[in-house]
Motif scaffolding. Sequence first.
Motif, PDB file in Angstrom:
ATOM      1  N   HIS A 148       0.826  -1.213   0.000  1.00 44.89           N
ATOM      2  CA  HIS A 148       0.000   0.000   0.000  1.00 44.89           C
ATOM      3  C   HIS A 148       0.861   1.265   0.000  1.00 44.89           C
ATOM      4  O   HIS A 148       0.392   2.341  -0.361  1.00 44.89           O
ATOM      5  N   VAL A 149       2.128   1.117   0.373  1.00 43.09           N
ATOM      6  CA  VAL A 149       3.003   2.285   0.438  1.00 43.09           C
ATOM      7  C   VAL A 149       3.360   2.784  -0.961  1.00 43.09           C
ATOM      8  O   VAL A 149       3.331   3.979  -1.239  1.00 43.09           O
ATOM      9  N   ASN A 150       3.664   1.848  -1.860  1.00 47.63           N
ATOM     10  CA  ASN A 150       4.144   2.282  -3.179  1.00 47.63           C
ATOM     11  C   ASN A 150       3.206   1.921  -4.326  1.00 47.63           C
ATOM     12  O   ASN A 150       3.503   2.178  -5.477  1.00 47.63           O
ATOM     13  N   SER A 151       2.071   1.305  -4.012  1.00 45.11           N
ATOM     14  CA  SER A 151       1.165   0.895  -5.092  1.00 45.11           C
ATOM     15  C   SER A 151       0.602   2.099  -5.826  1.00 45.11           C
ATOM     16  O   SER A 151       0.298   3.129  -5.206  1.00 45.11           O
ATOM     17  N   ILE A 152       0.457   1.940  -7.147  1.00 50.87           N
ATOM     18  CA  ILE A 152      -0.309   2.954  -7.867  1.00 50.87           C
ATOM     19  C   ILE A 152      -1.747   2.887  -7.352  1.00 50.87           C
ATOM     20  O   ILE A 152      -2.193   1.850  -6.868  1.00 50.87           O
ATOM     21  N   LYS A 153      -2.430   3.987  -7.425  1.00 47.03           N
ATOM     22  CA  LYS A 153      -3.796   4.016  -6.917  1.00 47.03           C
ATOM     23  C   LYS A 153      -4.752   3.561  -8.015  1.00 47.03           C
ATOM     24  O   LYS A 153      -4.660   4.021  -9.153  1.00 47.03           O
ATOM     25  N   VAL A 154      -5.638   2.659  -7.659  1.00 47.45           N
ATOM     26  CA  VAL A 154      -6.637   2.219  -8.620  1.00 47.45           C
ATOM     27  C   VAL A 154      -7.695   3.318  -8.699  1.00 47.45           C
ATOM     28  O   VAL A 154      -8.351   3.615  -7.698  1.00 47.45           O
ATOM     29  N   PRO A 155      -7.853   3.947  -9.871  1.00 48.88           N
ATOM     30  CA  PRO A 155      -8.676   5.165  -9.918  1.00 48.88           C
ATOM     31  C   PRO A 155     -10.141   4.956  -9.532  1.00 48.88           C
ATOM     32  O   PRO A 155     -10.771   5.869  -9.028  1.00 48.88           O
ATOM     33  N   GLY A 156     -10.642   3.730  -9.750  1.00 51.71           N
ATOM     34  CA  GLY A 156     -12.063   3.503  -9.478  1.00 51.71           C
ATOM     35  C   GLY A 156     -12.369   3.089  -8.056  1.00 51.71           C
ATOM     36  O   GLY A 156     -13.529   2.885  -7.697  1.00 51.71           O
ATOM     37  N   PHE A 157     -11.349   2.927  -7.220  1.00 51.61           N
ATOM     38  CA  PHE A 157     -11.605   2.563  -5.820  1.00 51.61           C
ATOM     39  C   PHE A 157     -12.314   3.716  -5.115  1.00 51.61           C
ATOM     40  O   PHE A 157     -11.896   4.870  -5.231  1.00 51.61           O
ATOM     41  N   ALA A 158     -13.351   3.394  -4.364  1.00 53.54           N
ATOM     42  CA  ALA A 158     -14.045   4.425  -3.591  1.00 53.54           C
ATOM     43  C   ALA A 158     -13.074   5.026  -2.581  1.00 53.54           C
ATOM     44  O   ALA A 158     -12.220   4.328  -2.052  1.00 53.54           O
ATOM     45  N   ALA A 159     -13.228   6.307  -2.348  1.00 49.45           N
ATOM     46  CA  ALA A 159     -12.254   6.994  -1.501  1.00 49.45           C
ATOM     47  C   ALA A 159     -12.670   7.069  -0.039  1.00 49.45           C
ATOM     48  O   ALA A 159     -12.079   7.792   0.743  1.00 49.45           O
ATOM     49  N   SER A 160     -13.691   6.308   0.351  1.00 47.37           N
ATOM     50  CA  SER A 160     -14.170   6.394   1.727  1.00 47.37           C
ATOM     51  C   SER A 160     -13.205   5.714   2.697  1.00 47.37           C
ATOM     52  O   SER A 160     -12.372   4.910   2.301  1.00 47.37           O
ATOM     53  N   ALA A 161     -13.357   6.047   3.970  1.00 48.06           N
ATOM     54  CA  ALA A 161     -12.438   5.528   4.969  1.00 48.06           C
ATOM     55  C   ALA A 161     -12.579   4.024   5.117  1.00 48.06           C
ATOM     56  O   ALA A 161     -11.606   3.287   5.196  1.00 48.06           O
ATOM     57  N   HIS A 162     -13.802   3.563   5.173  1.00 54.21           N
ATOM     58  CA  HIS A 162     -14.060   2.139   5.337  1.00 54.21           C
ATOM     59  C   HIS A 162     -14.655   1.616   4.042  1.00 54.21           C
ATOM     60  O   HIS A 162     -15.482   2.294   3.417  1.00 54.21           O
ATOM     61  N   PRO A 163     -14.281   0.442   3.608  1.00 53.37           N
ATOM     62  CA  PRO A 163     -14.784  -0.027   2.321  1.00 53.37           C
ATOM     63  C   PRO A 163     -16.298  -0.097   2.257  1.00 53.37           C
ATOM     64  O   PRO A 163     -16.872  -0.076   1.175  1.00 53.37           O
ATOM     65  N   SER A 164     -16.965  -0.199   3.379  1.00 48.24           N
ATOM     66  CA  SER A 164     -18.409  -0.343   3.308  1.00 48.24           C
ATOM     67  C   SER A 164     -19.123   1.003   3.244  1.00 48.24           C
ATOM     68  O   SER A 164     -20.333   1.068   3.230  1.00 48.24           O
ATOM     69  N   GLU A 165     -18.354   2.083   3.200  1.00 55.15           N
ATOM     70  CA  GLU A 165     -18.970   3.391   3.057  1.00 55.15           C
ATOM     71  C   GLU A 165     -18.642   3.965   1.687  1.00 55.15           C
ATOM     72  O   GLU A 165     -17.515   3.803   1.230  1.00 55.15           O
ATOM     73  N   PRO A 166     -19.501   4.647   0.990  1.00 55.14           N
ATOM     74  CA  PRO A 166     -20.841   4.978   1.443  1.00 55.14           C
ATOM     75  C   PRO A 166     -21.841   3.852   1.208  1.00 55.14           C
ATOM     76  O   PRO A 166     -22.911   3.858   1.781  1.00 55.14           O
ATOM     77  N   SER A 167     -21.502   2.901   0.326  1.00 52.79           N
ATOM     78  CA  SER A 167     -22.458   1.864   0.029  1.00 52.79           C
ATOM     79  C   SER A 167     -22.545   0.904   1.208  1.00 52.79           C
ATOM     80  O   SER A 167     -21.559   0.300   1.590  1.00 52.79           O
ATOM     81  N   THR A 168     -23.720   0.752   1.760  1.00 53.51           N
ATOM     82  CA  THR A 168     -23.855  -0.142   2.902  1.00 53.51           C
ATOM     83  C   THR A 168     -23.894  -1.608   2.476  1.00 53.51           C
ATOM     84  O   THR A 168     -23.830  -2.498   3.297  1.00 53.51           O
ATOM     85  N   ILE A 169     -24.041  -1.849   1.178  1.00 52.57           N
ATOM     86  CA  ILE A 169     -23.939  -3.226   0.714  1.00 52.57           C
ATOM     87  C   ILE A 169     -22.464  -3.643   0.746  1.00 52.57           C
ATOM     88  O   ILE A 169     -22.122  -4.797   0.702  1.00 52.57           O
ATOM     89  N   GLY A 170     -21.629  -2.636   0.848  1.00 53.18           N
ATOM     90  CA  GLY A 170     -20.209  -2.940   0.943  1.00 53.18           C
ATOM     91  C   GLY A 170     -19.556  -3.000  -0.414  1.00 53.18           C
ATOM     92  O   GLY A 170     -20.206  -2.935  -1.444  1.00 53.18           O
ATOM     93  N   GLN A 171     -18.272  -3.095  -0.409  1.00 55.43           N
ATOM     94  CA  GLN A 171     -17.547  -3.236  -1.664  1.00 55.43           C
ATOM     95  C   GLN A 171     -16.375  -4.168  -1.431  1.00 55.43           C
ATOM     96  O   GLN A 171     -15.926  -4.331  -0.311  1.00 55.43           O
ATOM     97  N   PRO A 172     -15.906  -4.783  -2.521  1.00 52.13           N
ATOM     98  CA  PRO A 172     -14.783  -5.698  -2.340  1.00 52.13           C
ATOM     99  C   PRO A 172     -13.599  -4.977  -1.714  1.00 52.13           C
ATOM    100  O   PRO A 172     -13.452  -3.767  -1.865  1.00 52.13           O
ATOM    101  N   LEU A 173     -12.785  -5.742  -1.054  1.00 52.67           N
ATOM    102  CA  LEU A 173     -11.605  -5.169  -0.433  1.00 52.67           C
ATOM    103  C   LEU A 173     -10.754  -4.434  -1.469  1.00 52.67           C
ATOM    104  O   LEU A 173     -10.520  -4.946  -2.550  1.00 52.67           O
ATOM    105  N   ARG A 174     -10.323  -3.247  -1.108  1.00 47.52           N
ATOM    106  CA  ARG A 174      -9.464  -2.480  -2.019  1.00 47.52           C
ATOM    107  C   ARG A 174      -8.018  -2.862  -1.724  1.00 47.52           C
ATOM    108  O   ARG A 174      -7.431  -2.380  -0.756  1.00 47.52           O
ATOM    109  N   VAL A 175      -7.469  -3.691  -2.568  1.00 47.28           N
ATOM    110  CA  VAL A 175      -6.146  -4.232  -2.253  1.00 47.28           C
ATOM    111  C   VAL A 175      -5.083  -3.137  -2.350  1.00 47.28           C
ATOM    112  O   VAL A 175      -5.145  -2.288  -3.238  1.00 47.28           O
ATOM    113  N   PHE A 176      -4.166  -3.149  -1.416  1.00 51.42           N
ATOM    114  CA  PHE A 176      -3.053  -2.192  -1.323  1.00 51.42           C
ATOM    115  C   PHE A 176      -3.550  -0.739  -1.268  1.00 51.42           C
ATOM    116  O   PHE A 176      -2.890   0.179  -1.744  1.00 51.42           O
ATOM    117  N   TYR A 177      -4.749  -0.551  -0.727  1.00 52.95           N
ATOM    118  CA  TYR A 177      -5.330   0.791  -0.709  1.00 52.95           C
ATOM    119  C   TYR A 177      -4.813   1.597   0.469  1.00 52.95           C
ATOM    120  O   TYR A 177      -4.452   2.757   0.334  1.00 52.95           O
TER     121      TYR A 177
END
Lengths: 757, 214
Positions: free
Chosen positions: A74-103
């Motif tokens: 996560h320190v040097n990974s390029i950022k995946v542009p489509g990853f949600a920028a919320s603090a917790h992966p389940s926000e804002p969507s309460t259905i949740g989202q897949p784990l954002r690897v190296f986020y």
Amino acid sequence: MKDLFFKDGVIGDPMNRVDGRLKVTGGARYSAEYELPGLVHSALVGSTIAKGRITSIDTKAAERAPGVMAVITHVNSIKVPGFAASAHPSEPSTIGQPLRVFYDEKIYFNDQPVAIVVADTLERARYAAGLVKVQYAAEQHQTSFDANTSRAVLPTSAKRNPKSPLADYDRGQTNAFQTAPVKLEAEYVIPSEMHNPMELQAIVAHWEAADKLTVYDKVQAVKGTQKAFAKDWKIPEENVKVIATFVGGAFGNGLHNWPHETAAIIAAKMVGRPVKLMLTREQMFTMVGYRPHAWQRVGIGATPDGKLVGITHEATGQTSSYEEFTESTLQQTRMMYQSPNVTTRYRILPLDVSTPIWMRGPGEATGAFALESALDELSYLLNIDPIELRLRNYTDQDPEKNLPWSTKFLKECYQMGADRIGWNKRPAKPGTLRDGDWLVGYGMGVGTFGANRRPAKARARLLANGTVLLQSATTDIGPGTGTVMVQIAADALGLPPKAIVFELGNSTFPEAPSQGGSATVASVGSAVVAACAELKKKLLELGGPGFSGAKPEDVTINSRVQMRAYNSSLPLEIGLRTNASVKVSYSDVLQRNGGQEVEVVGEGRPGNERQKYSMYSFSVHFAEVKVHTMTGEVRVTKMVSCADAGTIVNHKTAGNQMIGGAVGGIGMALTEAAVIDHRFGRYVTKDFAEYHVPVQADAPAIEVAFVDKPDLLVDPMGTKGIGEIAIIGVAPAIANAVFNATGKRIRELPITPDKLI
Amino acid sequence: MADQNPDQHPTGPKPGHNGARRTFLKQSTALTAFALTPGPVLKAAGSAWDEKVAAAIEQVPLRLDINGKKYKLSVEPRTTLLDLLREQLHLTGTKKGCDYGQCGACTVHVDGQRINSCLTLAVMQDGKKVTTIEGLAEGEKLHPIQEAFIKHDGFQCGYCTPGQIMSAVACIREGHANSEGEIREYMSGNICRCGAYPNIVAAIQEVKNGGQKV
């Protein structure tokens, strides 16, 4: 059999698989087996805590190791542009989202990927992965289902939509079973179970250009995967190509895109080379889903003559802290039996574990274990034969939807199964039938699953050599999709199977749904039928004067006589079934088509019949077991699985699928359990030595019987799905047989010897 | 990486083979010298050197006969036979299902015996005769077991199939296919998660009872 098909067609034939030769010669290529120029290897590093955050990662030693090209965290990974920028992966969507690897530095489950090492050889990648040193600030994790049951919640989708099948359901009076003269209440538990297909999850990720990605990926949905990665990388869908020509089993775990896939895609982007990643068997337990641990309580009551008064069925299934995984555990309870009062309550329990995913007979297999066990228990209380009890509560229409069944041949299944297993040998009193040191028992269980169908498209092209090439973006994880599509097309076109080629597993082909939910034949088969009809229509248009006024369905590609002695060197002619003198050579048709081979796309989609009828497949499973009186060892000595799955397109492959479900059910009933050591929140079952899937010696003779009557409301072939009903109801059949043999009711799977002695 | 030219005969030591070993000996001497120097110096120099030394010596020569072709290879000692077949020789018919010898997907024949190719280092098989699924058919003519697997649908997804077939051939050759029960026992090292087990037994029985040469 139907207007659409020639009477002497091949639907129903136990034809050998069209890809059989490739599979027995090692020629079938799975995801990790694509050679690309410059391909490099990779290995994942997983977290060793279940919850907390990474405080530091030391990658220096790994980076210095021979052949290493990159160590990505996560320190040097390029950022995946489509990853949600919320603090917790389940926000804002309460259905949740897949784990954002190296986020970021956060850890949500044990063995969460925290680094990927890329090297020129597999050995070097694997070695260097062992050199990555990670420091954590651990937080108290919660991985124990039993210790956290009070935290179970109603799924968000049910909160939002009270009509959701996951919402609380009350037919008639709530908990009416309590008022019944004969009643019981019992709790049932299943552990987490792992799909564990033989092929390890694998991906080759290749950025062909900065905005053009090709992946060879073990997935059940090439189109779904294409959409997911296009969204992740904010590139057009057509710039993502997903290839899954052969999938080495999946059983549901290819229905979700997992962190390792994105890890490989990130790595490929960062090193500028195609990257191959194959998970280890241990990682198959932690990174690609599982059937969730579930607790259930069933209350069931009846009148003394066996009429159900009420069923109450509660279930809680495990999920992760970052995604709300749900499944239809309680569906069968709501529609299977004629009970005036039914109460269901479904909850999910978020824990610090990875996200589950549908596993063969998702939900229903879990629910059927409780429901069909409870019915069996009730049958003994009532002193009524278990089949008879079910017949007394048989429903001629869906009591949940108040709709007629499209077809239901469940009574036939009971009869076929009872005859074949020798139900008359079943002792009415448990523990009374012996064979030397073994106690013998018989049990049965019912399964059902929606006869699903989704929109799908297929392309058909008539090649100049007389071959019809069909393409659709479906996949084949093992049932024999390509084979049955060839049969369906052969019948729809009046051609022999060898004149048809069906291609799948490629996202550039016309849209098809994921291979899940037992819906492939109904969905894609309908598209194939539509494409074949379109092809005939187009040929009619291009046929010339002799064809005017004719019906498209009467168009023939060569004559039946010629095609029986099919020879691709014969000149290809288009004719009419109704008038043998009308003929045109395909070369003339090609000319009229601007020199292009005739190509069409057909689409099949379900219509409003789905609002008028309730559509389900049904199965009944019978088991004969022997239980050793000294050791408690359970041997399933015979199984019979009967199914009402509409038209059987291929008795060989369909029968095999049923056998496979029965074997899977034996594992569910007797051997399979994924166990977490809650001190560390980590699985202690992490390979086949500790997690026992059935082996050859565990599989008895398994007899399969199909009703084989078409359901033309579901689709034009009359098919209903098989994949799920093959396993739903198997585990309770075995548990019920164990009770019949021993008088011991085991309500927590798997039924291991320690529970019987 | 592997030298993929079958039937190519060596003309002398190449760098990376014996040459590398000589380099290693020299460097080992250098390391011995480091060992006599104070700790911090050793640490600083050693961490850089260790990996370089390791890289230099990690290729060893290996000769194999695979499916009738002679291979002269140079491989790392830690490379398993399975990974050599799949990753270097691109003989991907042999499958990886666990890497622990628990699933049988990687079954091949070495000098006629079935083994799990994930449980053996490639260098341990120097000079041996390896048969993989790719070497079972005679040209276009399938082996009787391959034919029987197709006829009896002894597979679904096909991933365990090469291992099942290699095991099945050996099972018959060993004389362990005399009954359904015996076949089940002696085929239990090959897991089929799709559950095609009864069809696999039927395929083996047909070939065994048909008396065909395997």
